[in-house]
Design a protein around this motif. Structure first.
Motif, PDB file in Angstrom:
ATOM      1  N   UNK A 304      -2.501  50.031 -21.361  1.00  0.00           N
ATOM      2  CA  UNK A 304      -1.056  50.241 -21.372  1.00  0.00           C
ATOM      3  C   UNK A 304      -0.701  51.508 -22.157  1.00  0.00           C
ATOM      4  N   UNK A 305      -1.401  51.739 -23.255  1.00  0.00           N
ATOM      5  CA  UNK A 305      -1.167  52.953 -24.042  1.00  0.00           C
ATOM      6  C   UNK A 305      -1.465  54.191 -23.201  1.00  0.00           C
ATOM      7  N   UNK A 364       6.007  48.885 -21.655  1.00  0.00           N
ATOM      8  CA  UNK A 364       6.550  49.132 -20.304  1.00  0.00           C
ATOM      9  C   UNK A 364       5.520  48.768 -19.242  1.00  0.00           C
ATOM     10  N   UNK A 365       4.246  48.827 -19.622  1.00  0.00           N
ATOM     11  CA  UNK A 365       3.185  48.629 -18.638  1.00  0.00           C
ATOM     12  C   UNK A 365       2.510  47.272 -18.786  1.00  0.00           C
ATOM     13  N   UNK A 369       6.100  43.501 -16.219  1.00  0.00           N
ATOM     14  CA  UNK A 369       7.094  44.555 -16.041  1.00  0.00           C
ATOM     15  C   UNK A 369       6.674  45.525 -14.947  1.00  0.00           C
ATOM     16  N   UNK A 370       5.385  45.772 -14.815  1.00  0.00           N
ATOM     17  CA  UNK A 370       4.895  46.658 -13.750  1.00  0.00           C
ATOM     18  C   UNK A 370       5.228  46.088 -12.383  1.00  0.00           C
ATOM     19  N   UNK A 371       5.113  44.765 -12.252  1.00  0.00           N
ATOM     20  CA  UNK A 371       5.358  44.124 -10.948  1.00  0.00           C
ATOM     21  C   UNK A 371       6.786  44.307 -10.464  1.00  0.00           C
ATOM     22  N   UNK A 372       7.735  44.507 -11.375  1.00  0.00           N
ATOM     23  CA  UNK A 372       9.140  44.655 -10.979  1.00  0.00           C
ATOM     24  C   UNK A 372       9.529  46.115 -10.731  1.00  0.00           C
ATOM     25  N   UNK A 374       9.108  49.986  -8.974  1.00  0.00           N
ATOM     26  CA  UNK A 374       8.670  50.650  -7.739  1.00  0.00           C
ATOM     27  C   UNK A 374       7.368  51.395  -7.984  1.00  0.00           C
ATOM     28  N   UNK A 375       6.474  51.316  -7.019  1.00  0.00           N
ATOM     29  CA  UNK A 375       5.165  51.955  -7.130  1.00  0.00           C
ATOM     30  C   UNK A 375       5.281  53.438  -7.472  1.00  0.00           C
ATOM     31  N   UNK A 376       6.277  54.117  -6.950  1.00  0.00           N
ATOM     32  CA  UNK A 376       6.389  55.558  -7.155  1.00  0.00           C
ATOM     33  C   UNK A 376       7.355  55.927  -8.279  1.00  0.00           C
ATOM     34  N   UNK A 377       7.645  54.974  -9.165  1.00  0.00           N
ATOM     35  CA  UNK A 377       8.330  55.332 -10.411  1.00  0.00           C
ATOM     36  C   UNK A 377       7.333  55.932 -11.398  1.00  0.00           C
TER      37      UNK A 377
END
Length: 445
Positions: A304-305, A364-365, A369-372, A374-377
């Motif tokens: 995540x870091x 954030x990761x 939270x990643x699942x919610x 958009x892939x291209x954010x």
């Protein structure tokens, strides 16, 4: 966006100026007025998905465009171009970078990284400060040149190439800023570029040529594979394309790790809570053992870091594209031949897509939270067919380096402040990061 807004923003703080374009756009497709050059800025993840993946055939890397034309003098046609050259090189190189193959090399990488990191014991014992950018380059070059290039490129040669690539990254910025200027027109940085390019060619061309003679009996290092393999239509690569792809792969396998990690140490000192969580995870997962493949799957917070580092500091910050045919993107007509500016640096720092985007927050990761999102954010390695081959390698390599260094040492910055961002062909820290190290007792060597 009118010229009177665009130019002043870029002259002051270019990184912040670029992000301000994204904020002003509100996620809409907008056109930047740079005088005779007026590219479309694309920032919304839904639009990015269309450009980079769904219609990748229509939005191509432009050899004569914003970024590729000045850099093509370094990389030429091959894995970093488009069309059949890219297809041929990708066909040959992709098998070397599958997740399964990279995973099989992790313990060899870990051993090389452990051995090279241990050389910091001397400065630690003497209290001598070290430049983390330089040390990371040395650690990465030792591991990559041995495991992926079979020592065909020595560490001193690789370090010389790294210095030349760094010079090129800054020397091409005048041409990126003035993309309509013909290559025949002298520009600031041209002489520096030519010297650096000559250094790279003088270093790599003899190695590439010598490898041709032994390619059939050598192993699966990158240079031998390029000479030995065949394209989809059965041809072997010419010398110039082997040279181009060798230069590209040296950069691809080293640059992101060396540059991105330089920002890590100041952030850890600035945020003791993040540093403590990272150390707690390393103590629990690795303990006193050398870091190896078996540990990596459990280094979740460390991953995540790294993701948060790449959000704030995507080394590949600009992915320009050219529209082959007319299209409509976000309700805006994109004429054929138009240039599109796609920038992870901008999208990754827009408040429309990220809460408090300027804050370093690895949570954030967290998976939920990643699942919610958009892939291209978050797309530091691009997307679609041109997604960087070295993405999986980066995460494994960076995890090994961070875990090995922090398991072995405590560190203190000489100047406890975040280095600024230097906008070059690839994002760079503006200032050096120097630290003093203290060996942690009880860590196995």
């Amino acid at each position: 966006m009118p010229l009177r807004h665009v130019v002043p923003s870029l002259l002051g703080d270019p990184a912040q100026g670029l992000v301000s374009f994204g904020e002003r756009s509100g996620g809409e497709v907008v056109r930047l007025n740079l005088g005779s050059f007026r590219p479309f800025l694309v920032t919304h993840p839904e639009h990015l998905q269309r450009v980079l993946r769904e219609r990748a055939d229509n939005y191509v890397r432009a050899g004569d465009g914003l970024q590729w034309r000045p850099l093509k003098r370094l990389f030429g046609d091959g894995i970093l171009s488009d069309g059949h050259y890219w297809t041929d090189s990708r066909h040959i190189l992709q098998p070397l970078f599958t997740a399964r193959r990279i995973d099989s090399l992790v313990d060899r990488l870990a051993e090389e990284i452990d051995e090279t990191v241990a050389e910091l014991d001397g400065p630690a014992a003497d209290g001598r400060p070290v430049d983390m950018g330089v040390e990371q380059a040395r650690i990465v070059c030792q591991a990559i040149m041995r495991v992926f290039f079979a020592d065909k490129v020595s560490v001193p040669q690789a370090m010389r190439i790294m210095e030349a690539q760094d010079a090129i990254a800054s020397s091409v910025m005048p041409r990126i800023a003035v993309p309509w200027a013909p290559l025949a027109m002298p520009m600031p940085g041209d002489r520096k570029f030519r010297r650096a390019l000559q250094t790279i060619n003088d270093t790599l061309l003899p190695i590439v040529r010598a490898a041709r003679e032994t390619a059939e009996t050598d192993g699966d290092d990158i240079i031998s594979t390029l000479w030995r393999s065949r394209t989809p239509d059965g041809r072997r690569l010419e010398e110039w394309q082997v040279r181009n792809d060798t230069v590209a792969m040296v950069a691809t396998t080293t640059e992101t790790t060396i540059s991105a990690l330089t920002w890590l140490w100041p952030h850890l000192e600035a945020d003791p809570q993040v540093a403590e969580r990272l150390r707690e995870e390393l103590d629990r997962v690795v303990g006193d053992a050398p870091v190896r493949r078996v540990h990596l799957k459990d280094l979740r917070y460390t991953r995540q870091v790294l993701d948060e580092l790449l959000r704030l500091y995507p080394v590949g910050w600009l992915f320009p594209r050219r529209a082959v045919e007319e299209d409509v993107l976000g309700g805006v007509r994109i004429p054929a031949g138009s240039t599109l500016v796609v920038s992870p640096l901008i999208t990754h720092r827009m408040s429309m897509f990220w809460d408090r985007p300027e804050v370093f927050d690895p949570d954030r990761f967290a998976p939920e939270r990643v699942r919610t999102r958009h892939r291209y954010a978050h797309f530091p390695f691009g997307g679609g067919p041109h997604q960087c081959l070295g993405m999986h390698l980066f995460y494994l390599e960076a995890l090994l380096i961070v875990a090995t260094v922090l398991s072995r040492y405590r560190f203190r910055l000489r100047r406890p402040q975040l280095p600024g961002i230097k906008v070059a062909a690839a994002l760079r820290p503006r200032n050096r990061v120097e630290v003093t190290l203290e060996r942690v007792r009880g860590v196995a060597g």
